[in-house]
Design a protein around this motif. Sequence first.
Motif, PDB file in Angstrom:
ATOM      1  N   ASP A 359      10.864  51.077 -20.355  1.00  0.00           N
ATOM      2  CA  ASP A 359      10.616  49.984 -19.421  1.00  0.00           C
ATOM      3  C   ASP A 359      11.624  48.855 -19.649  1.00  0.00           C
ATOM      4  OD1 ASP A 359       8.783  48.509 -17.506  1.00  0.00           O
ATOM      5  OD2 ASP A 359       8.800  47.155 -19.246  1.00  0.00           O
ATOM      6  N   LYS A 360      12.235  48.403 -18.563  1.00  0.00           N
ATOM      7  CA  LYS A 360      13.300  47.404 -18.652  1.00  0.00           C
ATOM      8  C   LYS A 360      12.827  46.114 -19.328  1.00  0.00           C
ATOM      9  CE  LYS A 360      14.511  44.784 -15.251  1.00  0.00           C
ATOM     10  NZ  LYS A 360      14.863  44.359 -13.897  1.00  0.00           N
ATOM     11  N   GLU A 361      11.685  45.577 -18.843  1.00  0.00           N
ATOM     12  CA  GLU A 361      11.214  44.287 -19.370  1.00  0.00           C
ATOM     13  C   GLU A 361      10.876  44.384 -20.846  1.00  0.00           C
ATOM     14  OE1 GLU A 361      11.703  41.735 -17.661  1.00  0.00           O
ATOM     15  OE2 GLU A 361      12.194  42.924 -15.883  1.00  0.00           O
ATOM     16  N   GLU A 378      23.904  45.501 -21.794  1.00  0.00           N
ATOM     17  CA  GLU A 378      23.676  45.504 -20.339  1.00  0.00           C
ATOM     18  C   GLU A 378      23.655  46.936 -19.790  1.00  0.00           C
ATOM     19  OE1 GLU A 378      22.368  44.027 -17.417  1.00  0.00           O
ATOM     20  OE2 GLU A 378      22.209  42.643 -19.108  1.00  0.00           O
ATOM     21  N   ILE A 381      20.510  48.694 -20.769  1.00  0.00           N
ATOM     22  CA  ILE A 381      19.348  48.213 -20.012  1.00  0.00           C
ATOM     23  C   ILE A 381      19.376  48.815 -18.601  1.00  0.00           C
ATOM     24  CG2 ILE A 381      18.225  46.135 -19.066  1.00  0.00           C
ATOM     25  CD1 ILE A 381      19.475  44.631 -21.555  1.00  0.00           C
ATOM     26  N   ASP A 382      20.577  48.979 -18.062  1.00  0.00           N
ATOM     27  CA  ASP A 382      20.773  49.618 -16.741  1.00  0.00           C
ATOM     28  C   ASP A 382      20.023  50.948 -16.623  1.00  0.00           C
ATOM     29  OD1 ASP A 382      22.170  48.178 -14.941  1.00  0.00           O
ATOM     30  OD2 ASP A 382      24.107  49.180 -15.254  1.00  0.00           O
ATOM     31  N   ARG A 384      17.311  51.681 -17.538  1.00  0.00           N
ATOM     32  CA  ARG A 384      15.902  51.435 -17.191  1.00  0.00           C
ATOM     33  C   ARG A 384      15.775  50.856 -15.777  1.00  0.00           C
ATOM     34  NH1 ARG A 384      17.726  52.768 -22.164  1.00  0.00           N
ATOM     35  NH2 ARG A 384      16.006  53.284 -23.543  1.00  0.00           N
ATOM     36  N   ARG A 385      16.901  50.820 -15.079  1.00  0.00           N
ATOM     37  CA  ARG A 385      16.879  50.269 -13.705  1.00  0.00           C
ATOM     38  C   ARG A 385      16.900  51.361 -12.643  1.00  0.00           C
ATOM     39  NH1 ARG A 385      20.530  45.970 -15.828  1.00  0.00           N
ATOM     40  NH2 ARG A 385      19.254  44.087 -15.785  1.00  0.00           N
ATOM     41  N   TYR A 386      17.424  52.522 -12.993  1.00  0.00           N
ATOM     42  CA  TYR A 386      17.664  53.542 -11.970  1.00  0.00           C
ATOM     43  C   TYR A 386      16.987  54.856 -12.345  1.00  0.00           C
ATOM     44  CZ  TYR A 386      21.195  50.002 -11.225  1.00  0.00           C
ATOM     45  OH  TYR A 386      21.826  48.797 -11.049  1.00  0.00           O
ATOM     46  N   SER A 388      14.270  55.441 -14.390  1.00  0.00           N
ATOM     47  CA  SER A 388      13.926  55.563 -15.812  1.00  0.00           C
ATOM     48  C   SER A 388      12.876  56.661 -16.045  1.00  0.00           C
ATOM     49  CB  SER A 388      13.386  54.217 -16.310  1.00  0.00           C
ATOM     50  OG  SER A 388      13.211  54.263 -17.704  1.00  0.00           O
TER      51      SER A 388
END
Length: 426
Positions: A359-361, A378, A381-382, A384-386, A388
């Motif tokens: 999870d990104k957050e 960065e 973390i990406d 977890r944006r696309y 995940s």
Amino acid sequence: MYKYTKEVMSPKFVGKEVTLRGWVYRKREQKDIIFILLRDSEGVIQITVRKGTKPFKEAEKLSIESSFIVRGVVKEDKRAPGGFELEAKEIKIIHLAERFPITRDVSKSFLLDVRHLWIRSRKMNSILKVRSKVMKYIREFFDKRGFVEISPPMFVSGACEGGATLFEVKYFDDKVYLTQSWQLYAEAVIFSIDKIYTIAPSFRAEKSRTIRHLTEYWHAEAEIAFADLDDVMKLEEDLLCEICKRVKKECKEELEILKVDLTKFKKVKKPFPRLKYEEVLERLRKKGFKMKFGEDLGYDEEKAIAAEIGGPFFIYAYPKETRAFYCKAYEDNKELVKAVDLLVPRIGELASGSERIDDKEELIRRIKELKMDPKQYEWYIDLRRYGSVPHAGFGLGIERLLAWLLDLESVQDAIPFPRTLTRTYP
Ligand code: 4AD
Ligand code: MG
């Protein structure tokens, strides 16, 4: 054509003439006969050279570690090491060695100083062969299960396992680091190929002088999409069982030369015991260790608990402060993370694995909590944006594995040219 010692030391070759090439391993001179032990990559064979024969003069000149070619007839002789010998007909000296510095009573640190020469010993010869085979077994294990081998970068932009053991490298006008683990990059690749592995070097600016730390070691790692901690434990267990089975069966000669205690293989049985960190803490306290919740196990603690278990086993559900930033917390107890170590007697930790935060957050929160720089991560973390996904993986130290398998005193013996706090030469 040239043959190898091992090949000709068989009843099939008795009475046959063969040509061997190698080095003088030992030499013993009597009045009328010279015994030379010829060493090649496959083994040693006794050469007998009788006075009055053509090669006697050459045999007299040969010093320890000289290289030479010998033609002779194979004989069976129970007194000879291995039961066969070669009666020399012709010797051709290739190079007469200077006085070889390695004699019987040299210290361990001297053997490390002359590792470039000690590498010729039967001990190192056997270890290197098993090392090669173990790497092959690991590759075949993963290949058979449909994993794809991926080569990670060695120059990296940030820490995976904490800043304390990062090697900084000047990189043109910038600075980068040597990789501690392929993991963060592997986590990117599983979105393309869902089951992957590598065998690659990892680097740790490790200040500890222990029998289990190198600054450069080889790391077998795996990462799997949609996997959880249980999958990781099962995979590690299967891998270790497969390696042990094949080493026992296919490395008999090396195990014998290295005088390996084979009883350890009997203890390698699935399923390995699975202990929770808190249970281990209890057991250690009973043994007199004063450990508080939240403290990681040190070498002494690991050895003590491993001796009690007696074979490979897992410890899991660690307090989050003992593990790296990427470990995922349990849903019902945020203090504990889904991380697991595989331990073995004498060596302790052999492998570490975990479920990763998906999870990104949560990831950003953890990075900030640990006062790490989110900018460096960065790209991570990406992931977890696309799209995940839950995922997990582990890393196993090849030298620790070999040190355990082969009863080596230190991981330094498990790699051709060990690098440690005090040693980068030869
Ligand atoms: O426990 P570690 O630091 O875990 C990781 O690097 C994870 N990122 C692995 C993963 O999940 N993909 O290192 C893994 C293993 C250890 O269990 C140990 O066997 C070995 O690498 N290791 C070392 N071996 C020799 N010398 C050192 N300095 C080592 N540091 C770790
Ligand atoms: Mg670890």
